[in-house]
Scaffold this motif. Structure first.
Motif, PDB file in Angstrom:
ATOM      1  N   LEU A 138       0.828  -1.201   0.000  1.00 18.95           N
ATOM      2  CA  LEU A 138       0.000   0.000   0.000  1.00 18.95           C
ATOM      3  C   LEU A 138       0.867   1.257   0.000  1.00 18.95           C
ATOM      4  O   LEU A 138       0.582   2.222  -0.710  1.00 18.95           O
ATOM      5  CB  LEU A 138      -0.936   0.003   1.209  1.00 18.95           C
ATOM      6  CG  LEU A 138      -2.079  -1.007   1.182  1.00 18.95           C
ATOM      7  CD1 LEU A 138      -2.758  -1.079   2.555  1.00 18.95           C
ATOM      8  CD2 LEU A 138      -3.103  -0.650   0.109  1.00 18.95           C
ATOM      9  N   GLY A 139       1.927   1.236   0.793  1.00 18.81           N
ATOM     10  CA  GLY A 139       2.823   2.375   0.864  1.00 18.81           C
ATOM     11  C   GLY A 139       3.543   2.653  -0.446  1.00 18.81           C
ATOM     12  O   GLY A 139       3.972   3.779  -0.700  1.00 18.81           O
ATOM     13  N   LYS A 140       3.661   1.636  -1.291  1.00 22.67           N
ATOM     14  CA  LYS A 140       4.285   1.778  -2.605  1.00 22.67           C
ATOM     15  C   LYS A 140       3.282   2.216  -3.674  1.00 22.67           C
ATOM     16  O   LYS A 140       3.631   2.336  -4.856  1.00 22.67           O
ATOM     17  CB  LYS A 140       4.912   0.445  -3.030  1.00 22.67           C
ATOM     18  CG  LYS A 140       6.098   0.000  -2.189  1.00 22.67           C
ATOM     19  CD  LYS A 140       7.310   0.875  -2.424  1.00 22.67           C
ATOM     20  CE  LYS A 140       8.529   0.333  -1.676  1.00 22.67           C
ATOM     21  NZ  LYS A 140       9.724   1.201  -1.906  1.00 22.67           N
ATOM     22  N   GLY A 141       2.034   2.447  -3.262  1.00 19.75           N
ATOM     23  CA  GLY A 141       1.021   2.878  -4.210  1.00 19.75           C
ATOM     24  C   GLY A 141       0.360   1.758  -4.970  1.00 19.75           C
ATOM     25  O   GLY A 141      -0.384   2.001  -5.933  1.00 19.75           O
ATOM     26  N   ARG A 142       0.592   0.513  -4.562  1.00 19.29           N
ATOM     27  CA  ARG A 142      -0.021  -0.622  -5.238  1.00 19.29           C
ATOM     28  C   ARG A 142      -1.426  -0.868  -4.705  1.00 19.29           C
ATOM     29  O   ARG A 142      -1.684  -0.660  -3.525  1.00 19.29           O
ATOM     30  CB  ARG A 142       0.833  -1.879  -5.024  1.00 19.29           C
ATOM     31  CG  ARG A 142       2.223  -1.773  -5.630  1.00 19.29           C
ATOM     32  CD  ARG A 142       3.158  -2.842  -5.128  1.00 19.29           C
ATOM     33  NE  ARG A 142       4.504  -2.643  -5.671  1.00 19.29           N
ATOM     34  CZ  ARG A 142       5.638  -2.941  -5.026  1.00 19.29           C
ATOM     35  NH1 ARG A 142       5.569  -3.481  -3.809  1.00 19.29           N
ATOM     36  NH2 ARG A 142       6.792  -2.719  -5.585  1.00 19.29           N
ATOM     37  N   VAL A 143      -2.304  -1.321  -5.585  1.00 16.32           N
ATOM     38  CA  VAL A 143      -3.611  -1.778  -5.147  1.00 16.32           C
ATOM     39  C   VAL A 143      -3.442  -3.190  -4.606  1.00 16.32           C
ATOM     40  O   VAL A 143      -2.919  -4.070  -5.295  1.00 16.32           O
ATOM     41  CB  VAL A 143      -4.630  -1.778  -6.299  1.00 16.32           C
ATOM     42  CG1 VAL A 143      -5.968  -2.351  -5.827  1.00 16.32           C
ATOM     43  CG2 VAL A 143      -4.817  -0.367  -6.840  1.00 16.32           C
ATOM     44  N   VAL A 144      -3.843  -3.409  -3.363  1.00 18.89           N
ATOM     45  CA  VAL A 144      -3.667  -4.712  -2.719  1.00 18.89           C
ATOM     46  C   VAL A 144      -4.995  -5.466  -2.787  1.00 18.89           C
ATOM     47  O   VAL A 144      -6.009  -4.994  -2.263  1.00 18.89           O
ATOM     48  CB  VAL A 144      -3.211  -4.542  -1.256  1.00 18.89           C
ATOM     49  CG1 VAL A 144      -3.179  -5.893  -0.543  1.00 18.89           C
ATOM     50  CG2 VAL A 144      -1.827  -3.897  -1.218  1.00 18.89           C
ATOM     51  N   VAL A 145      -4.988  -6.621  -3.452  1.00 17.44           N
ATOM     52  CA  VAL A 145      -6.183  -7.433  -3.625  1.00 17.44           C
ATOM     53  C   VAL A 145      -6.127  -8.589  -2.628  1.00 17.44           C
ATOM     54  O   VAL A 145      -5.216  -9.424  -2.698  1.00 17.44           O
ATOM     55  CB  VAL A 145      -6.308  -7.962  -5.060  1.00 17.44           C
ATOM     56  CG1 VAL A 145      -7.655  -8.646  -5.253  1.00 17.44           C
ATOM     57  CG2 VAL A 145      -6.141  -6.824  -6.071  1.00 17.44           C
ATOM     58  N   LEU A 146      -7.069  -8.610  -1.701  1.00 17.37           N
ATOM     59  CA  LEU A 146      -7.032  -9.549  -0.583  1.00 17.37           C
ATOM     60  C   LEU A 146      -8.004 -10.699  -0.822  1.00 17.37           C
ATOM     61  O   LEU A 146      -9.208 -10.492  -0.962  1.00 17.37           O
ATOM     62  CB  LEU A 146      -7.381  -8.815   0.713  1.00 17.37           C
ATOM     63  CG  LEU A 146      -6.424  -7.659   1.060  1.00 17.37           C
ATOM     64  CD1 LEU A 146      -6.990  -6.809   2.178  1.00 17.37           C
ATOM     65  CD2 LEU A 146      -5.052  -8.206   1.438  1.00 17.37           C
TER      66      LEU A 146
END
Length: 253
Positions: A138-146
């Motif tokens: 998240l801190g890298k700007g990625r969308v995290v798909v859980l």
């Protein structure tokens, strides 16, 4: 328009709109991904939602997504057919991983980095979920798909979204549905259903409103996380709700 130009324009819009949310978790049902089809994935719908998630991240908001699996298999439906509930829920968890991998691909096709993380470890397919890994991405700007729900049977992906929202210190839970907010009854079945503009977690629990299960509402209440309930059917719905535009219901502490 290049991705950099899109991000710059969206960032300017975010500054003008003063988006109050720093980190959000979006609850996306599996059914939302099948479009008008009876099951499975509808590629135009998948691509539209991926573009919306990418645009939301471009606003400067950290975006996590908890995805369901009902377009492939629902644990409760499997239990109704005679499969042991714990085993049926395990099959449903696998369905969420299929959706997460498809969504990860579609988001990256949009030019936005994404990572699928599963609560059920399957490292040959995607990264196992951990709070540290999710916060890093998240801190890298990625969308995290859980994927994988909570990793345990007997819990819905709604509860999984509330759990991840609390665990990842999210400012907001966004419940994407097929209707434009919280109603007193299913508006598709009851034309007299009343729509709520705003209500509290306590009111949602007391009224047994079915838009999310009681455990999810209770988790959000205990951690004082507001919930926006909105329709995912229109392009740009996620970004619009983040900026306070469009129709939605707010469930607040």
């Amino acid at each position: 328009m290049t991705r950099t130009a899109q991000d710059e324009r969206a960032g300017a819009q975010a500054a003008e709109g003063a988006i109050p949310w720093r980190r959000v978790v979006v609850k996306l049902s599996g059914e939302a991904l099948m479009g008008e089809g009876p099951h499975g994935l509808d590629m135009p719908t998948l691509e539209r939602i991926a573009a919306d998630l990418s645009a939301a991240a471009a606003l400067g908001v950290e975006v996590a997504v908890v995805v369901g699996g009902g377009n492939f298999f629902r644990g409760i439906a499997g239990a109704d057919k005679g499969i042991e509930r714990a085993r049926a829920d395990s099959i449903g968890m696998l369905a969420t991983v299929m959706n997460a991998l498809a969504l990860e691909y579609a988001i990256e096709k949009e030019g936005r980095s994404a990572r699928a993380l599963s609560a059920v470890p399957m490292p040959s397919l995607c990264e196992p979920f951990s709070r540290q890994a999710a916060l890093h991405h998240l801190g890298k700007g990625r969308v995290v798909v859980l994927a994988g729900g909570t990793g345990n049977p007997f819990f819905t992906t709604d509860t999984g979204a509330a759990l991840r929202g609390a665990e990842l210190s999210c400012d907001l839970i966004m419940k994407a549905t097929q209707v434009d907010g919280v109603y007193s009854a299913d508006p598709k079945r009851d034309p007299s259903a009343t729509r709520y503009e705003t209500l509290t977690h306590d009111e949602a629990i007391a009224k047994s409103l079915a838009v999310m299960d009681t455990a999810a509402f209770a988790l959000a209440r205990e951690n004082r996380i507001p919930i926006i309930v909105f329709s995912i059917r229109e392009p740009g719905a996620i970004s619009a709700a983040l900026q306070g535009r469009g129709r939605f219901s707010l469930v607040r502490p």
